[in-house]
Design a protein around this motif. Structure first.
Motif, PDB file in Angstrom:
ATOM      1  N   ALA A  88       5.274  22.722   8.876  1.00 47.79           N
ATOM      2  CA  ALA A  88       4.116  23.939   9.376  1.00 47.79           C
ATOM      3  C   ALA A  88       3.681  22.924   9.970  1.00 47.79           C
ATOM      4  CB  ALA A  88       2.880  24.301   8.599  1.00 47.79           C
ATOM      5  N   ALA A  89       3.043  22.109  10.516  1.00 44.16           N
ATOM      6  CA  ALA A  89       2.070  21.337  11.064  1.00 44.16           C
ATOM      7  C   ALA A  89       3.675  21.677  12.507  1.00 44.16           C
ATOM      8  CB  ALA A  89       2.462  20.161  11.047  1.00 44.16           C
ATOM      9  N   MET A  90       4.944  21.623  12.412  1.00 45.61           N
ATOM     10  CA  MET A  90       5.629  21.577  13.903  1.00 45.61           C
ATOM     11  C   MET A  90       5.949  22.939  14.431  1.00 45.61           C
ATOM     12  SD  MET A  90       8.119  19.433  15.540  1.00 45.61           S
ATOM     13  CE  MET A  90       8.876  19.731  17.327  1.00 45.61           C
ATOM     14  N   MET A  91       5.422  24.139  13.851  1.00 47.81           N
ATOM     15  CA  MET A  91       5.571  25.416  13.967  1.00 47.81           C
ATOM     16  C   MET A  91       4.796  25.656  15.614  1.00 47.81           C
ATOM     17  SD  MET A  91       6.246  26.982  10.558  1.00 47.81           S
ATOM     18  CE  MET A  91       6.926  29.029  11.053  1.00 47.81           C
ATOM     19  N   PRO A  92       3.322  25.985  15.446  1.00 46.35           N
ATOM     20  CA  PRO A  92       2.176  25.866  16.653  1.00 46.35           C
ATOM     21  C   PRO A  92       3.052  25.622  17.627  1.00 46.35           C
ATOM     22  CG  PRO A  92       0.614  24.196  14.878  1.00 46.35           C
ATOM     23  CD  PRO A  92       2.097  25.216  14.295  1.00 46.35           C
ATOM     24  N   VAL A  93       4.033  23.969  17.785  1.00 48.63           N
ATOM     25  CA  VAL A  93       3.901  23.222  18.914  1.00 48.63           C
ATOM     26  C   VAL A  93       4.966  24.186  19.272  1.00 48.63           C
ATOM     27  CG1 VAL A  93       4.396  20.618  19.406  1.00 48.63           C
ATOM     28  CG2 VAL A  93       2.779  20.838  17.844  1.00 48.63           C
ATOM     29  N   GLY A 136       3.032  17.458  22.530  1.00 49.46           N
ATOM     30  CA  GLY A 136       3.037  18.231  21.603  1.00 49.46           C
ATOM     31  C   GLY A 136       3.911  16.816  20.192  1.00 49.46           C
ATOM     32  N   VAL A 137       5.302  17.000  20.085  1.00 49.28           N
ATOM     33  CA  VAL A 137       6.242  16.251  19.431  1.00 49.28           C
ATOM     34  C   VAL A 137       5.611  14.695  19.109  1.00 49.28           C
ATOM     35  CG1 VAL A 137       8.531  15.822  18.553  1.00 49.28           C
ATOM     36  CG2 VAL A 137       8.035  18.652  19.752  1.00 49.28           C
ATOM     37  N   ARG A 138       5.296  14.234  20.412  1.00 51.38           N
ATOM     38  CA  ARG A 138       4.985  12.807  20.080  1.00 51.38           C
ATOM     39  C   ARG A 138       3.972  12.212  19.824  1.00 51.38           C
ATOM     40  NH1 ARG A 138       7.230  13.036  25.783  1.00 51.38           N
ATOM     41  NH2 ARG A 138       4.756  12.880  26.774  1.00 51.38           N
ATOM     42  N   ASP A 139       2.866  13.750  20.012  1.00 53.98           N
ATOM     43  CA  ASP A 139       1.631  13.760  19.238  1.00 53.98           C
ATOM     44  C   ASP A 139       1.989  13.877  17.652  1.00 53.98           C
ATOM     45  OD1 ASP A 139       0.125  13.100  21.221  1.00 53.98           O
ATOM     46  OD2 ASP A 139      -0.331  15.259  21.806  1.00 53.98           O
ATOM     47  N   LEU A 140       3.427  14.620  17.520  1.00 57.44           N
ATOM     48  CA  LEU A 140       2.928  14.859  15.710  1.00 57.44           C
ATOM     49  C   LEU A 140       3.458  13.137  15.184  1.00 57.44           C
ATOM     50  CD1 LEU A 140       4.238  18.731  15.672  1.00 57.44           C
ATOM     51  CD2 LEU A 140       2.109  17.697  14.528  1.00 57.44           C
ATOM     52  N   LEU A 141       4.396  12.993  15.790  1.00 57.32           N
ATOM     53  CA  LEU A 141       4.779  11.477  15.328  1.00 57.32           C
ATOM     54  C   LEU A 141       4.150  10.809  15.422  1.00 57.32           C
ATOM     55  CD1 LEU A 141       8.336  11.691  17.756  1.00 57.32           C
ATOM     56  CD2 LEU A 141       7.784  12.235  14.902  1.00 57.32           C
ATOM     57  N   ARG A 142       3.027  10.494  16.469  1.00 61.17           N
ATOM     58  CA  ARG A 142       1.882   9.272  15.995  1.00 61.17           C
ATOM     59  C   ARG A 142       0.958   9.566  14.685  1.00 61.17           C
ATOM     60  NH1 ARG A 142       1.280   9.704  21.185  1.00 61.17           N
ATOM     61  NH2 ARG A 142      -0.857  10.887  21.472  1.00 61.17           N
ATOM     62  N   GLU A 143       0.635  10.837  15.123  1.00 63.91           N
ATOM     63  CA  GLU A 143       0.095  11.183  13.903  1.00 63.91           C
ATOM     64  C   GLU A 143       0.298  11.234  12.399  1.00 63.91           C
ATOM     65  OE1 GLU A 143      -3.097  15.021  12.112  1.00 63.91           O
ATOM     66  OE2 GLU A 143      -1.860  14.977  13.702  1.00 63.91           O
TER      67      GLU A 143
END
Length: 296
Positions: A88-93, A136-143
């Motif tokens: 789900a975290a990927m969807m708004p990105v 946004g994808v990079r931020d998600l991966l980092r988090e």
């Protein structure tokens, strides 16, 4: 002795430079190959997936909607951004990135069973191929997957060791928007479902609910209509889910939006590929139901 040390250091520096240049060069080639394909994310991140109705979700979002039926029933263009196991975290990105590259669609259909079905950690790696074009994808991966994030920063090639990369090769010359499962659920699986006494429901993930709420806020800011739906499950499976009604009510309260419950809308097992997914015939029938809702 000192000259020998300097010589060795020089060779090490040269080797490192060759590795870095090779890594970046090969990654650039793979990036070009990916974005020349007709795979959904290659088109979306190249600004070539303009649509009126955008579908988002996990594998159930990918397999529940029949593009031709949706387009013929509404007279609108339809495109599907769903993918297997998407957290789900990927969807708004995805939505933010889509809107940066395209005009806003009229409607977004969100299949909400992605909430509580997967942890972002470990599943985001398949989307790493998008990191070169999405902060946004990079931020998600980092988090959510810091070790992988660091590795992908050191080696850009690592980003392309991804399911999305292989999918793009399969759809290099043809669109994937007709994606469907054509098999029919077999008797063995039906018997195993019938033998189960109860099935654990999806978890009540506050983090996932917050991600979908963020998606809704993004859509609201662009005045995009959003339809939240729960696509059909195999009836025998759905009826054995523990506390489905409780989970469903919890999610509606969290999102502060109604969700249309289609979980029992199709009771013919021949229209399912397995307990969770409609086959092509099932998606055509289900999409006809959704069209009626969209055209009210």
């Amino acid at each position: 002795m000192r000259n020998e040390l300097l010589r060795r250091l020089g060779w090490c520096a040269l080797l490192l430079a060759i590795v870095v240049v090779g890594d970046r060069g090969l990654a650039a080639v793979l990036d070009r190959v990916f974005y020349q394909s007709k795979f959904r994310y290659a088109l979306a991140y190249s600004g070539k997936l303009e649509t009126d109705v955008l579908i988002m979700g996990n594998s159930r979002g990918a397999n529940s909607f029949h593009q031709a039926t949706l387009e013929s029933g509404t007279g609108l263009r339809a495109a599907n951004l769903s993918f297997n196991g998407i957290p789900a975290a990927m969807m708004p990105v995805l939505l933010e990135d889509y809107l940066e590259r395209h005009p806003a669609p009229q409607t977004i259909i969100v299949e909400v069973s992605c909430v509580g079905s997967r942890r972002a950690s470990g599943t985001l790696e398949r989307f790493s191929v998008l990191a070169s074009r999405s902060s946004g994808v990079r931020d998600l991966l980092r988090e959510h997957d810091f070790k992988f994030y660091v590795g992908s920063q050191l080696s850009h090639l690592l980003r392309y060791n991804s399911e999305l990369m292989w999918r793009s090769l399969a759809f290099r010359k043809k669109s994937d928007q007709t994606w469907a499962m054509h098999s029919q659920i077999n008797d063995e699986l039906l018997e195993s479902v019938n033998a189960e006494e109860s099935v654990e429901m999806l978890s009540r993930s506050e983090e996932d609910a917050a991600a979908i709420k963020r998606l809704l806020a993004i859509a609201d800011s662009k005045s995009i209509r959003v339809e939240l739906v729960f696509a059909p499950y195999l009836k025998q499976y759905r009826e054995k889910l523990d506390d489905f009604e409780g989970w469903f009510s919890w999610l509606q309260e969290k999102l502060e939006r109604p969700i249309v419950d289609y979980s029992l809308a199709i009771d013919d097992s021949a229209l399912f590929a397995d307990r969770l997914h409609l086959n092509a015939s099932g998606s055509e029938k289900f999409t006809a139901m959704v069209v009626k809702s969209l055209t009210k």
